[in-house]
Design a protein around this motif. Structure first.
Motif, PDB file in Angstrom:
ATOM      1  N   UNK A   1     -20.447  -1.877 -10.419  1.00  0.00           N
ATOM      2  CA  UNK A   1     -19.484  -2.811 -11.046  1.00  0.00           C
ATOM      3  C   UNK A   1     -19.078  -2.361 -12.352  1.00  0.00           C
ATOM      4  N   UNK A   2     -17.518  -2.429 -12.561  1.00  0.00           N
ATOM      5  CA  UNK A   2     -17.373  -1.388 -14.007  1.00  0.00           C
ATOM      6  C   UNK A   2     -16.299  -2.574 -14.632  1.00  0.00           C
ATOM      7  N   UNK A   3     -16.735  -3.137 -15.687  1.00  0.00           N
ATOM      8  CA  UNK A   3     -15.828  -3.790 -16.473  1.00  0.00           C
ATOM      9  C   UNK A   3     -15.480  -3.252 -17.788  1.00  0.00           C
ATOM     10  N   UNK A   4     -14.280  -2.887 -18.238  1.00  0.00           N
ATOM     11  CA  UNK A   4     -14.228  -2.334 -19.375  1.00  0.00           C
ATOM     12  C   UNK A   4     -13.035  -2.841 -20.333  1.00  0.00           C
ATOM     13  N   UNK A   5     -13.093  -2.237 -21.619  1.00  0.00           N
ATOM     14  CA  UNK A   5     -12.189  -2.904 -22.420  1.00  0.00           C
ATOM     15  C   UNK A   5     -10.890  -2.119 -22.342  1.00  0.00           C
ATOM     16  N   UNK A   6      -9.660  -2.774 -22.281  1.00  0.00           N
ATOM     17  CA  UNK A   6      -8.511  -1.932 -22.183  1.00  0.00           C
ATOM     18  C   UNK A   6      -7.360  -2.989 -23.151  1.00  0.00           C
ATOM     19  N   UNK A   7      -7.073  -2.445 -24.172  1.00  0.00           N
ATOM     20  CA  UNK A   7      -6.059  -3.462 -24.884  1.00  0.00           C
ATOM     21  C   UNK A   7      -6.523  -4.433 -25.298  1.00  0.00           C
ATOM     22  N   UNK A   8      -7.997  -4.562 -25.569  1.00  0.00           N
ATOM     23  CA  UNK A   8      -8.448  -5.860 -25.798  1.00  0.00           C
ATOM     24  C   UNK A   8      -8.636  -6.855 -25.089  1.00  0.00           C
ATOM     25  N   UNK A   9      -8.395  -6.530 -23.588  1.00  0.00           N
ATOM     26  CA  UNK A   9      -8.880  -7.535 -22.463  1.00  0.00           C
ATOM     27  C   UNK A   9      -9.652  -6.913 -21.586  1.00  0.00           C
ATOM     28  N   UNK A  10     -10.587  -7.637 -20.823  1.00  0.00           N
ATOM     29  CA  UNK A  10     -11.142  -7.020 -20.010  1.00  0.00           C
ATOM     30  C   UNK A  10     -10.564  -6.803 -18.456  1.00  0.00           C
ATOM     31  N   UNK A  11     -10.947  -5.693 -18.061  1.00  0.00           N
ATOM     32  CA  UNK A  11     -10.464  -5.001 -16.957  1.00  0.00           C
ATOM     33  C   UNK A  11     -11.576  -4.638 -15.943  1.00  0.00           C
ATOM     34  N   UNK A  12     -11.233  -4.742 -14.780  1.00  0.00           N
ATOM     35  CA  UNK A  12     -12.244  -4.077 -13.529  1.00  0.00           C
ATOM     36  C   UNK A  12     -11.554  -3.090 -12.746  1.00  0.00           C
ATOM     37  N   UNK A  13     -12.352  -2.182 -12.383  1.00  0.00           N
ATOM     38  CA  UNK A  13     -11.986  -1.268 -11.381  1.00  0.00           C
ATOM     39  C   UNK A  13     -13.260  -0.892 -10.456  1.00  0.00           C
ATOM     40  N   UNK A  14     -13.166  -0.913  -9.292  1.00  0.00           N
ATOM     41  CA  UNK A  14     -13.983  -0.326  -8.213  1.00  0.00           C
ATOM     42  C   UNK A  14     -13.168   0.217  -6.889  1.00  0.00           C
ATOM     43  N   UNK A  15     -14.102   0.625  -6.061  1.00  0.00           N
ATOM     44  CA  UNK A  15     -13.701   1.353  -4.836  1.00  0.00           C
ATOM     45  C   UNK A  15     -14.379   0.823  -3.697  1.00  0.00           C
ATOM     46  N   UNK A  16     -13.575   0.277  -2.591  1.00  0.00           N
ATOM     47  CA  UNK A  16     -14.217  -0.456  -1.482  1.00  0.00           C
ATOM     48  C   UNK A  16     -13.425   0.051  -0.221  1.00  0.00           C
ATOM     49  N   UNK A  17     -14.393   0.713   0.591  1.00  0.00           N
ATOM     50  CA  UNK A  17     -13.556   1.286   1.983  1.00  0.00           C
ATOM     51  C   UNK A  17     -12.786   2.322   1.693  1.00  0.00           C
ATOM     52  N   UNK A  18     -12.893   2.998   0.678  1.00  0.00           N
ATOM     53  CA  UNK A  18     -12.151   4.313   0.368  1.00  0.00           C
ATOM     54  C   UNK A  18     -10.996   3.760  -0.409  1.00  0.00           C
ATOM     55  N   UNK A  19     -10.819   2.713  -0.784  1.00  0.00           N
ATOM     56  CA  UNK A  19      -9.566   2.377  -1.556  1.00  0.00           C
ATOM     57  C   UNK A  19      -9.942   1.863  -2.913  1.00  0.00           C
ATOM     58  N   UNK A  20      -9.158   2.221  -3.960  1.00  0.00           N
ATOM     59  CA  UNK A  20      -9.430   1.762  -5.165  1.00  0.00           C
ATOM     60  C   UNK A  20      -8.651   0.409  -5.589  1.00  0.00           C
ATOM     61  N   UNK A  21      -9.239  -0.592  -6.288  1.00  0.00           N
ATOM     62  CA  UNK A  21      -8.800  -1.767  -6.695  1.00  0.00           C
ATOM     63  C   UNK A  21      -8.977  -1.886  -8.328  1.00  0.00           C
ATOM     64  N   UNK A  22      -8.037  -2.370  -9.013  1.00  0.00           N
ATOM     65  CA  UNK A  22      -8.205  -2.675 -10.464  1.00  0.00           C
ATOM     66  C   UNK A  22      -7.502  -3.663 -10.690  1.00  0.00           C
ATOM     67  N   UNK A  23      -7.854  -4.498 -11.608  1.00  0.00           N
ATOM     68  CA  UNK A  23      -7.153  -5.771 -12.159  1.00  0.00           C
ATOM     69  C   UNK A  23      -7.595  -5.865 -13.560  1.00  0.00           C
ATOM     70  N   UNK A  24      -6.788  -6.777 -14.291  1.00  0.00           N
ATOM     71  CA  UNK A  24      -7.129  -7.478 -15.377  1.00  0.00           C
ATOM     72  C   UNK A  24      -7.631  -8.611 -15.421  1.00  0.00           C
ATOM     73  N   UNK A  25      -8.486  -9.100 -16.096  1.00  0.00           N
ATOM     74  CA  UNK A  25      -9.258 -10.359 -15.936  1.00  0.00           C
ATOM     75  C   UNK A  25      -8.324 -11.322 -16.845  1.00  0.00           C
ATOM     76  N   UNK A  26      -7.618 -10.943 -17.897  1.00  0.00           N
ATOM     77  CA  UNK A  26      -6.807 -11.837 -19.110  1.00  0.00           C
ATOM     78  C   UNK A  26      -7.751 -12.393 -19.828  1.00  0.00           C
ATOM     79  N   UNK A  27      -8.977 -12.103 -19.724  1.00  0.00           N
ATOM     80  CA  UNK A  27      -9.791 -12.470 -20.708  1.00  0.00           C
ATOM     81  C   UNK A  27      -9.887 -11.710 -22.102  1.00  0.00           C
ATOM     82  N   UNK A  28     -10.171 -12.118 -23.341  1.00  0.00           N
ATOM     83  CA  UNK A  28     -10.216 -11.308 -24.456  1.00  0.00           C
ATOM     84  C   UNK A  28     -11.566 -10.330 -24.273  1.00  0.00           C
ATOM     85  N   UNK A  29     -11.741  -9.141 -24.829  1.00  0.00           N
ATOM     86  CA  UNK A  29     -12.743  -8.439 -24.688  1.00  0.00           C
ATOM     87  C   UNK A  29     -13.810  -8.743 -25.630  1.00  0.00           C
ATOM     88  N   UNK A  30     -14.482  -9.832 -25.432  1.00  0.00           N
ATOM     89  CA  UNK A  30     -15.455 -10.059 -26.351  1.00  0.00           C
ATOM     90  C   UNK A  30     -16.877 -10.452 -25.418  1.00  0.00           C
TER      91      UNK A  30
END
Length: 151
Positions: A1-30
């Motif tokens: 699991x990889x949650x990263x700070x991008x532009x002050x918001x938490x984002x996650x990115x992962x790979x599942x069955x050979x496909x990459x998925x990425x989304x923003x959580x909309x939460x402040x990166x605190x």
């Protein structure tokens, strides 16, 4: 699991069955939001594994509030064409009056037809004015869909 700070918001990115998925959580990166961001990533992954499409939380916006936000954007977007902005602003005066505090998500084809009837019967507008009004509303919905912020 990889949650990263991008532009002050938490984002996650992962790979599942050979496909990459990425989304923003909309939460402040605190630090306090880090655990919730990890839980959101886990729920997203579980939904994919179960064959469901992960759903985003729907934010209900009143038409008048969303229209004000759109008009601020339109003023900036059409600064090279001030008459176009004035036409949109004029059209939105009646749209805001008709739709008022109604949630944007409830404005469908039927409501647009009622708006057209209302404009023609109550205000006795010409066909070209009605076309301008409908074009302004169409531009509003394109703006909202592109930004996933209004609807």
């Amino acid at each position: 699991m990889s949650v990263t700070n991008r532009g002050g918001k938490w984002h996650f990115r992962f790979q599942l069955d050979g496909k990459r998925y990425a989304e923003t959580t909309g939460l402040a990166a605190t630090k306090p939001n880090m655990n919730e961001a990890l839980r959101m990533e886990l729920r997203y992954r579980e939904a994919l594994l179960e064959g469901r499409r992960p759903s985003r939380r729907v934010v209900v916006r009143e038409f008048s509030d969303a229209a004000d936000e759109f008009l601020k954007w339109a003023e900036m977007e059409y600064r090279q064409h001030p008459n176009s902005y004035r036409r949109i602003r004029t059209s939105f005066a009646s749209a805001k009056q008709f739709f008022g505090r109604e949630p944007v998500s409830l404005v469908n084809e039927g409501r647009i037809e009622k708006y057209k009837t209302w404009r023609m019967q109550q205000h006795k507008v010409r066909d070209i004015t009605l076309r301008h009004d409908l074009h302004a509303i169409s531009t509003f919905f394109r703006y909202a869909i592109d930004r996933k912020s209004v609807v």
